[in-house]
Design a protein around this motif. Structure first.
Motif, PDB file in Angstrom:
ATOM      1  N   TRP A  29       4.383  80.527  29.820  1.00 25.59           N
ATOM      2  CA  TRP A  29       5.295  81.367  30.589  1.00 25.59           C
ATOM      3  C   TRP A  29       5.785  80.682  31.848  1.00 25.59           C
ATOM      4  CZ3 TRP A  29       7.805  84.795  28.233  1.00 25.59           C
ATOM      5  CH2 TRP A  29       7.241  85.546  27.215  1.00 25.59           C
ATOM      6  N   ILE A  30       4.963  79.838  32.430  1.00 27.71           N
ATOM      7  CA  ILE A  30       5.409  79.092  33.608  1.00 27.71           C
ATOM      8  C   ILE A  30       6.526  78.127  33.225  1.00 27.71           C
ATOM      9  CG2 ILE A  30       4.707  77.359  35.307  1.00 27.71           C
ATOM     10  CD1 ILE A  30       2.006  78.782  35.437  1.00 27.71           C
ATOM     11  N   ILE A  31       6.379  77.453  32.094  1.00 29.71           N
ATOM     12  CA  ILE A  31       7.420  76.519  31.640  1.00 29.71           C
ATOM     13  C   ILE A  31       8.708  77.269  31.311  1.00 29.71           C
ATOM     14  CG2 ILE A  31       8.051  74.934  29.786  1.00 29.71           C
ATOM     15  CD1 ILE A  31       5.081  74.066  29.744  1.00 29.71           C
ATOM     16  N   VAL A  32       8.593  78.406  30.614  1.00 23.19           N
ATOM     17  CA  VAL A  32       9.773  79.210  30.288  1.00 23.19           C
ATOM     18  C   VAL A  32      10.444  79.714  31.564  1.00 23.19           C
ATOM     19  CG1 VAL A  32      10.517  81.381  29.226  1.00 23.19           C
ATOM     20  CG2 VAL A  32       8.971  79.865  27.998  1.00 23.19           C
ATOM     21  N   GLY A  33       9.651  80.161  32.533  1.00 27.33           N
ATOM     22  CA  GLY A  33      10.205  80.645  33.798  1.00 27.33           C
ATOM     23  C   GLY A  33      10.910  79.561  34.581  1.00 27.33           C
ATOM     24  N   VAL A  34      10.328  78.374  34.602  1.00 27.38           N
ATOM     25  CA  VAL A  34      10.963  77.262  35.315  1.00 27.38           C
ATOM     26  C   VAL A  34      12.271  76.880  34.635  1.00 27.38           C
ATOM     27  CG1 VAL A  34      10.716  74.807  35.830  1.00 27.38           C
ATOM     28  CG2 VAL A  34       8.860  76.365  36.355  1.00 27.38           C
ATOM     29  N   LEU A  35      12.285  76.850  33.316  1.00 18.00           N
ATOM     30  CA  LEU A  35      13.528  76.515  32.602  1.00 18.00           C
ATOM     31  C   LEU A  35      14.612  77.563  32.838  1.00 18.00           C
ATOM     32  CD1 LEU A  35      12.134  75.167  29.216  1.00 18.00           C
ATOM     33  CD2 LEU A  35      13.162  73.873  31.089  1.00 18.00           C
ATOM     34  N   LEU A  36      14.247  78.838  32.840  1.00 17.16           N
ATOM     35  CA  LEU A  36      15.222  79.888  33.134  1.00 17.16           C
ATOM     36  C   LEU A  36      15.746  79.782  34.559  1.00 17.16           C
ATOM     37  CD1 LEU A  36      13.750  83.074  31.430  1.00 17.16           C
ATOM     38  CD2 LEU A  36      15.927  81.990  30.938  1.00 17.16           C
ATOM     39  N   ALA A  37      14.858  79.513  35.505  1.00 14.38           N
ATOM     40  CA  ALA A  37      15.281  79.397  36.898  1.00 14.38           C
ATOM     41  C   ALA A  37      16.195  78.194  37.102  1.00 14.38           C
ATOM     42  CB  ALA A  37      14.066  79.290  37.803  1.00 14.38           C
ATOM     43  N   VAL A  38      15.882  77.085  36.454  1.00 13.49           N
ATOM     44  CA  VAL A  38      16.735  75.892  36.564  1.00 13.49           C
ATOM     45  C   VAL A  38      18.091  76.153  35.912  1.00 13.49           C
ATOM     46  CG1 VAL A  38      16.981  73.516  35.761  1.00 13.49           C
ATOM     47  CG2 VAL A  38      14.852  74.257  36.808  1.00 13.49           C
ATOM     48  N   LEU A  39      18.098  76.805  34.750  1.00 12.07           N
ATOM     49  CA  LEU A  39      19.360  77.128  34.085  1.00 12.07           C
ATOM     50  C   LEU A  39      20.216  78.059  34.952  1.00 12.07           C
ATOM     51  CD1 LEU A  39      21.095  76.960  31.491  1.00 12.07           C
ATOM     52  CD2 LEU A  39      19.878  78.996  30.724  1.00 12.07           C
ATOM     53  N   GLY A  40      19.588  79.051  35.558  1.00 14.40           N
ATOM     54  CA  GLY A  40      20.321  79.963  36.437  1.00 14.40           C
ATOM     55  C   GLY A  40      20.873  79.257  37.669  1.00 14.40           C
ATOM     56  N   GLY A  41      20.082  78.353  38.251  1.00 12.66           N
ATOM     57  CA  GLY A  41      20.566  77.597  39.406  1.00 12.66           C
ATOM     58  C   GLY A  41      21.717  76.675  39.062  1.00 12.66           C
ATOM     59  N   ILE A  42      21.624  76.039  37.905  1.00 12.77           N
ATOM     60  CA  ILE A  42      22.721  75.164  37.465  1.00 12.77           C
ATOM     61  C   ILE A  42      23.979  75.973  37.202  1.00 12.77           C
ATOM     62  CG2 ILE A  42      23.491  73.737  35.529  1.00 12.77           C
ATOM     63  CD1 ILE A  42      20.659  72.595  35.405  1.00 12.77           C
ATOM     64  N   LEU A  43      23.829  77.134  36.574  1.00 13.63           N
ATOM     65  CA  LEU A  43      24.991  77.983  36.296  1.00 13.63           C
ATOM     66  C   LEU A  43      25.630  78.483  37.583  1.00 13.63           C
ATOM     67  CD1 LEU A  43      26.634  79.280  34.034  1.00 13.63           C
ATOM     68  CD2 LEU A  43      25.092  81.221  34.141  1.00 13.63           C
ATOM     69  N   MET A  44      24.826  78.891  38.544  1.00 12.33           N
ATOM     70  CA  MET A  44      25.386  79.352  39.817  1.00 12.33           C
ATOM     71  C   MET A  44      26.051  78.205  40.576  1.00 12.33           C
ATOM     72  SD  MET A  44      22.472  81.963  41.159  1.00 12.33           S
ATOM     73  CE  MET A  44      23.182  82.129  42.774  1.00 12.33           C
ATOM     74  N   GLY A  45      25.399  77.052  40.595  1.00 16.65           N
ATOM     75  CA  GLY A  45      25.965  75.915  41.319  1.00 16.65           C
ATOM     76  C   GLY A  45      27.243  75.389  40.695  1.00 16.65           C
ATOM     77  N   SER A  46      27.257  75.281  39.373  1.00 10.67           N
ATOM     78  CA  SER A  46      28.451  74.748  38.715  1.00 10.67           C
ATOM     79  C   SER A  46      29.605  75.736  38.783  1.00 10.67           C
ATOM     80  CB  SER A  46      28.145  74.396  37.263  1.00 10.67           C
ATOM     81  OG  SER A  46      27.805  75.544  36.527  1.00 10.67           O
ATOM     82  N   SER A  47      29.317  77.028  38.734  1.00 14.01           N
ATOM     83  CA  SER A  47      30.410  77.986  38.819  1.00 14.01           C
ATOM     84  C   SER A  47      31.012  78.005  40.212  1.00 14.01           C
ATOM     85  CB  SER A  47      29.933  79.388  38.434  1.00 14.01           C
ATOM     86  OG  SER A  47      29.016  79.879  39.375  1.00 14.01           O
ATOM     87  N   SER A  48      30.200  77.818  41.225  1.00 10.84           N
ATOM     88  CA  SER A  48      30.756  77.812  42.577  1.00 10.84           C
ATOM     89  C   SER A  48      31.458  76.497  42.892  1.00 10.84           C
ATOM     90  CB  SER A  48      29.662  78.069  43.609  1.00 10.84           C
ATOM     91  OG  SER A  48      28.747  76.997  43.618  1.00 10.84           O
ATOM     92  N   LEU A  49      31.147  75.450  42.157  1.00  8.57           N
ATOM     93  CA  LEU A  49      31.763  74.160  42.419  1.00  8.57           C
ATOM     94  C   LEU A  49      33.044  73.956  41.620  1.00  8.57           C
ATOM     95  CD1 LEU A  49      31.444  71.426  43.868  1.00  8.57           C
ATOM     96  CD2 LEU A  49      30.183  70.629  41.875  1.00  8.57           C
ATOM     97  N   PHE A  50      33.048  74.362  40.350  1.00 12.78           N
ATOM     98  CA  PHE A  50      34.166  74.011  39.481  1.00 12.78           C
ATOM     99  C   PHE A  50      35.143  75.130  39.194  1.00 12.78           C
ATOM    100  CE2 PHE A  50      30.843  70.971  38.040  1.00 12.78           C
ATOM    101  CZ  PHE A  50      31.470  69.825  38.515  1.00 12.78           C
TER     102      PHE A  50
END
Length: 57
Positions: A29-50
């Motif tokens: 669950w820690i690995i799944v949570g980290v992957l979800l958090a990283v995916l969410g951060g990438i999605l938020m960052g890329s949407s605000s940038l591009f």
């Protein structure tokens, strides 16, 4: 709802879900949570940038 707002909202949901899931104290669950958090951060960052439109003066 525009693309920018939708991507930011979905990214925020992924980020908070990943943080919540990573509090379950098993390795899987820690690995799944980290992957979800990283995916969410990438999605938020890329949407605000591009996604915003450039303003011509």
């Amino acid at each position: 709802m525009g693309k920018l707002l939708a991507c930011m909202f979905i990214g925020l949901i992924f980020l908070t879900t990943g943080i919540y899931v990573s509090t379950f104290l098993t390795t899987t669950w820690i690995i799944v949570g980290v992957l979800l958090a990283v995916l969410g951060g990438i999605l938020m960052g890329s949407s605000s940038l591009f996604l915003p439109k450039h303003v011509k003066e």
